[in-house]
Design a protein around this motif. Sequence first.
Motif, short mmCIF file in Angstrom:
data_model
loop_
_atom_site.label_atom_id
_atom_site.label_comp_id
_atom_site.label_asym_id
_atom_site.label_seq_id
_atom_site.Cartn_x
_atom_site.Cartn_y
_atom_site.Cartn_z
N ILE A 201 0.84 -1.20 0.00
CA ILE A 201 0.00 0.00 0.00
C ILE A 201 0.87 1.25 0.00
O ILE A 201 0.61 2.22 -0.70
CB ILE A 201 -0.95 -0.02 1.22
N GLN A 202 1.93 1.21 0.76
CA GLN A 202 2.83 2.35 0.82
C GLN A 202 3.52 2.57 -0.53
O GLN A 202 3.73 3.72 -0.95
CB GLN A 202 3.87 2.13 1.92
N CYS A 203 3.79 1.48 -1.19
CA CYS A 203 4.43 1.60 -2.53
C CYS A 203 3.48 2.25 -3.52
O CYS A 203 3.88 3.13 -4.30
CB CYS A 203 4.84 0.20 -3.00
N ILE A 204 2.21 1.82 -3.47
CA ILE A 204 1.22 2.40 -4.40
C ILE A 204 0.97 3.86 -4.06
O ILE A 204 0.85 4.72 -4.94
CB ILE A 204 -0.09 1.59 -4.32
N ARG A 205 0.91 4.17 -2.76
CA ARG A 205 0.71 5.56 -2.34
C ARG A 205 1.86 6.45 -2.84
O ARG A 205 1.65 7.58 -3.28
CB ARG A 205 0.59 5.62 -0.82
N SER A 206 3.05 5.93 -2.77
CA SER A 206 4.22 6.70 -3.24
C SER A 206 4.12 7.02 -4.73
O SER A 206 4.44 8.13 -5.17
CB SER A 206 5.49 5.92 -2.95
N ILE A 207 3.64 6.05 -5.51
CA ILE A 207 3.49 6.30 -6.95
C ILE A 207 2.42 7.37 -7.19
O ILE A 207 2.59 8.25 -8.04
CB ILE A 207 3.13 4.98 -7.68
N PHE A 208 1.31 7.30 -6.42
CA PHE A 208 0.27 8.34 -6.54
C PHE A 208 0.87 9.72 -6.25
O PHE A 208 0.62 10.68 -6.97
CB PHE A 208 -0.87 8.04 -5.58
N TYR A 226 -6.88 8.82 -6.51
CA TYR A 226 -6.08 8.68 -5.30
C TYR A 226 -6.96 8.78 -4.06
O TYR A 226 -6.85 7.98 -3.10
CB TYR A 226 -5.00 9.76 -5.27
N LYS A 227 -7.88 9.77 -4.04
CA LYS A 227 -8.78 9.91 -2.88
C LYS A 227 -9.64 8.67 -2.72
O LYS A 227 -9.82 8.16 -1.60
CB LYS A 227 -9.66 11.14 -3.05
N LYS A 232 -10.92 3.73 0.22
CA LYS A 232 -11.12 2.28 0.18
C LYS A 232 -10.27 1.59 1.22
O LYS A 232 -10.71 0.60 1.85
CB LYS A 232 -10.78 1.76 -1.21
N HIS A 233 -9.10 2.10 1.48
CA HIS A 233 -8.20 1.46 2.46
C HIS A 233 -8.29 2.11 3.83
O HIS A 233 -7.46 1.85 4.71
CB HIS A 233 -6.75 1.52 1.95
N GLY A 234 -9.31 2.95 4.05
CA GLY A 234 -9.59 3.49 5.37
C GLY A 234 -8.66 4.57 5.84
O GLY A 234 -8.63 4.88 7.04
N ASN A 235 -7.93 5.15 4.95
CA ASN A 235 -6.99 6.21 5.35
C ASN A 235 -7.55 7.61 5.13
O ASN A 235 -6.90 8.60 5.46
CB ASN A 235 -5.69 6.08 4.57
N LEU A 236 -8.76 7.68 4.58
CA LEU A 236 -9.35 8.98 4.30
C LEU A 236 -10.86 8.83 4.33
O LEU A 236 -11.40 7.84 3.81
CB LEU A 236 -8.89 9.48 2.92
N ASP A 243 -11.82 19.03 -3.92
CA ASP A 243 -11.01 17.86 -4.28
C ASP A 243 -9.84 17.65 -3.33
O ASP A 243 -9.38 16.52 -3.15
CB ASP A 243 -10.45 18.02 -5.71
N LEU A 244 -9.38 18.71 -2.70
CA LEU A 244 -8.18 18.61 -1.89
C LEU A 244 -8.47 18.35 -0.42
O LEU A 244 -7.54 18.25 0.38
CB LEU A 244 -7.34 19.88 -2.04
N ASP A 245 -9.72 18.26 -0.04
CA ASP A 245 -10.06 18.00 1.36
C ASP A 245 -9.54 16.63 1.78
O ASP A 245 -9.75 15.62 1.11
CB ASP A 245 -11.58 18.04 1.57
N GLY A 246 -8.85 16.64 2.89
CA GLY A 246 -8.34 15.39 3.44
C GLY A 246 -7.00 14.97 2.88
O GLY A 246 -6.39 14.00 3.35
N ILE A 247 -6.52 15.63 1.83
CA ILE A 247 -5.24 15.28 1.21
C ILE A 247 -4.12 15.88 2.06
O ILE A 247 -4.21 17.03 2.51
CB ILE A 247 -5.16 15.82 -0.22
#
Length: 834
Positions: A201-208, A226-227, A232-236, A243-247
């Motif tokens: 998950i961290q790898c995919i997040r880094s690519i995003f 990305y959001k 989906k993975h409970g991080n947001l 669009d930028l809320d929570g980022i």
Amino acid sequence: MKDAEHLDDMNNLAETKSDTENPSSSDSESSDDDAEDLQLETLEKELAENPSSYDTHVQYIRTLRKLGLIENLREARESMNILFPLSPAMWREWAKDEASLNTGPEAFAVIEKLYERGVHEYLSVSLWCDYVNFVQEHDPSVRECSSDGIKKMRDLFERALTAGGLHLVEGNKIWEAYREFELNIFHTIDDNNNEGKEKQIQCIRSIFHRQLSVPLDDLRSTLLAYKAWEVKHGNLHESNCSDLDGIPSHVTSAYQKAMEMYNARIPYEQQISKQDAFDTEKLQHFTTYLKFEQSCGDPARIQLLYERAVAVFPISSDLWIEYTQYLDHTLKIPNVAKCVYSRATRNCTWIGELWVRYLLSLERAHASEEELSTVFEQSLQCSFSSIDEYLDLFLTRVDGLRRRISPTNAEDGLDCTVFRDTFQRAKEYISPHLKSTDDLLHLHAYWAHLELNLAKDLVAARGVWESLLKTSGSMLEAWQSYIRMEIEAGHIKDARSIYKRCYSKRFSGTGSEDICHSWLRFERKFGSLEDFDFAVRKVTPRLEELRLFRAQQESKNVSITTAKEIPADVVSQKRKSGRRLTDEQPQLKRQKYAAYHSEGALVKDTTKKSTEEDDAKPIDGKTNKLEPTDEQRINGSTSKKTKYTDQCTVFVSNLSFEAKEEHLRDFFSDVGGVTAIRILRNKFNGKSRGLAYVDFSDEIHLVAAVSKNKKQLLGKKLNIVRSDPKQSQKQDSSRSNTITEHGKRTTAGEDAPDEKHDIEGSVEADKESVAPHVPSSHSHRRGETVYPRGKSTSTMVPRAVVRPLGWGKNEPRSEGDEKPKSNDEFREMFLKTE
């Protein structure tokens, strides 16, 4: 992944390859096959005659592919790629053809190699996407998600991102494929392996996060994806706000900056993507875009844009030169520059500057001597537009060898024979084109310098100068440089011996005097009194000889100038002293005398010509112009002369009277460049006067022609000098204000003699004006009518025939008048003259 269109093509190809000899084939299909076979034979013949024809290679490959001749198709593609880079579309087509026809591990390695070769030729995001998709589908280690397979695939994606991930329009294709690959890996991880899943998950997040920081098309969709993935993975938490809320803040900041960069560049992208724009216009848009990127200062983006530009304009030499200059002066990554130079010289083989820069780039990258030698040999196989490019290439090669052979940087396997062979090849290549030029002198001077200082071989250095003097012994600078080398080496006796060899040679301009004075200065500085006295004894007569020669040349020029200026003054005085009083008679009276003697056989023609002459004289400010006679038409001796500029012309004198134009053309055949030959002829009998003008196409041929002075033609030594139109122009200017005997002014455009005719008759005119009592076959002008002199006496009139008006028979004559002659006496005189 194969698209439907490509599958249809390959099905047709396979069908054509297999035996399809069907008796029910239509006549039209047979006719088409015959036409295709004929076209194939024609293309093969054209390639055999001209293998460097790019378009013929392309047509040949298309025809073979259509006929399904697989083996021939492979050979044709390989042959073309040896000479030219293939376009990305051709690489994609080639790889897909091989993938459709072959399967198995060995086939995979071959196709993977094709993709590797293709992505090195030009930047193509589509080709990179085909490459990564092919590896994912056909590499067993990647399909099985083994550690080696995953590592291999990630390395390939990173290479793809480095090559095209910053592409504003197409870069997101690579990013999305990379994310999709990592997501597939995530799904293969066991649900109980929380640590593995979290790491993925961290790898995919880094690519995003990396993708959101790059200005790309449709970046907002990436942000929304990305959001959704984080939700989906409970991080947001899902939110309907902006669009930028929570980022995270750092991601938001990078995204906003990327959008600003995108908005600043999108106008340039629209300009270069216009489909209806001309190539010159599109290239200018690329140039403008590049200037913008350079002002922003991001090297990666600048390099990417250069790659996009050369992919669209692969044979634009200016674009490649700008690109390589940027790599040399700004980016300064030797391996990158080396790769770009290799591609640049394959696309623009005819640009010598690129080859020179390529050699320097290899030297900066510390390439081996073998690689440098290979590139140098490749460059010599190319055709450059000027000999200077070959010279620059040879000198660059020698420069590199000198640096590598120097004592402080000795390299195994290199010795002085390498640069000596290079110089020898340079001499053979370019000496025929640089005869007696400064470039040839500098080449030999550099060679001799290396022989003396690097190889420590004085004999070889002297041999270099001696070889130059054999072909260019008329170059004063070559002798001076040879002498200078001996003096710098402390070999005074050898320098003196060179002076003894060259002081009597003939050099251009004041070179002959200069070398004599140089010898004297040399002896003052280095010689004994005996040496100085010896030099004086040798040089003094030579200088006197040169002084006399210069004086003769100046005297000849002065006499030519004087002869051109004489007719206005001296000739008028001569006419005054011997002028017949009949010139003052009224015209009607002269006509009366002409009619009175018209029955005499001797004076019939004379009276007729005299009447024509008088008719041509000015009457009340008007002139009755005569039509040219047949003889004048034949010899071209009408009053109006052709005007020649003599900008590139030699004047030939002491020419044999038997010489014709073909003799002169053969005489100057070794010089070349002859455009016109004009042999000067007597205007009455048409015989040669021993003078000629020869026009040449350019200054080089003219100088070579003058060097043939004193050479023999038909047993006579020719005098060859350069024609000087400037001197004649000055004389024409002074002559335009001269008043003729009858009060009529001549102008440069009317009656003023032509510049060349002034030179032609200079010596004869001088004799005629200075010694009028000597018979001459040349003519002088009286108004506009030509009077022959000397033996041709058909226009002479006895004094008893024509008398001044009012002069009676018993009129006393002045002391200087001679007794009038009768017709019989005049006839006897005429016969004696003949």
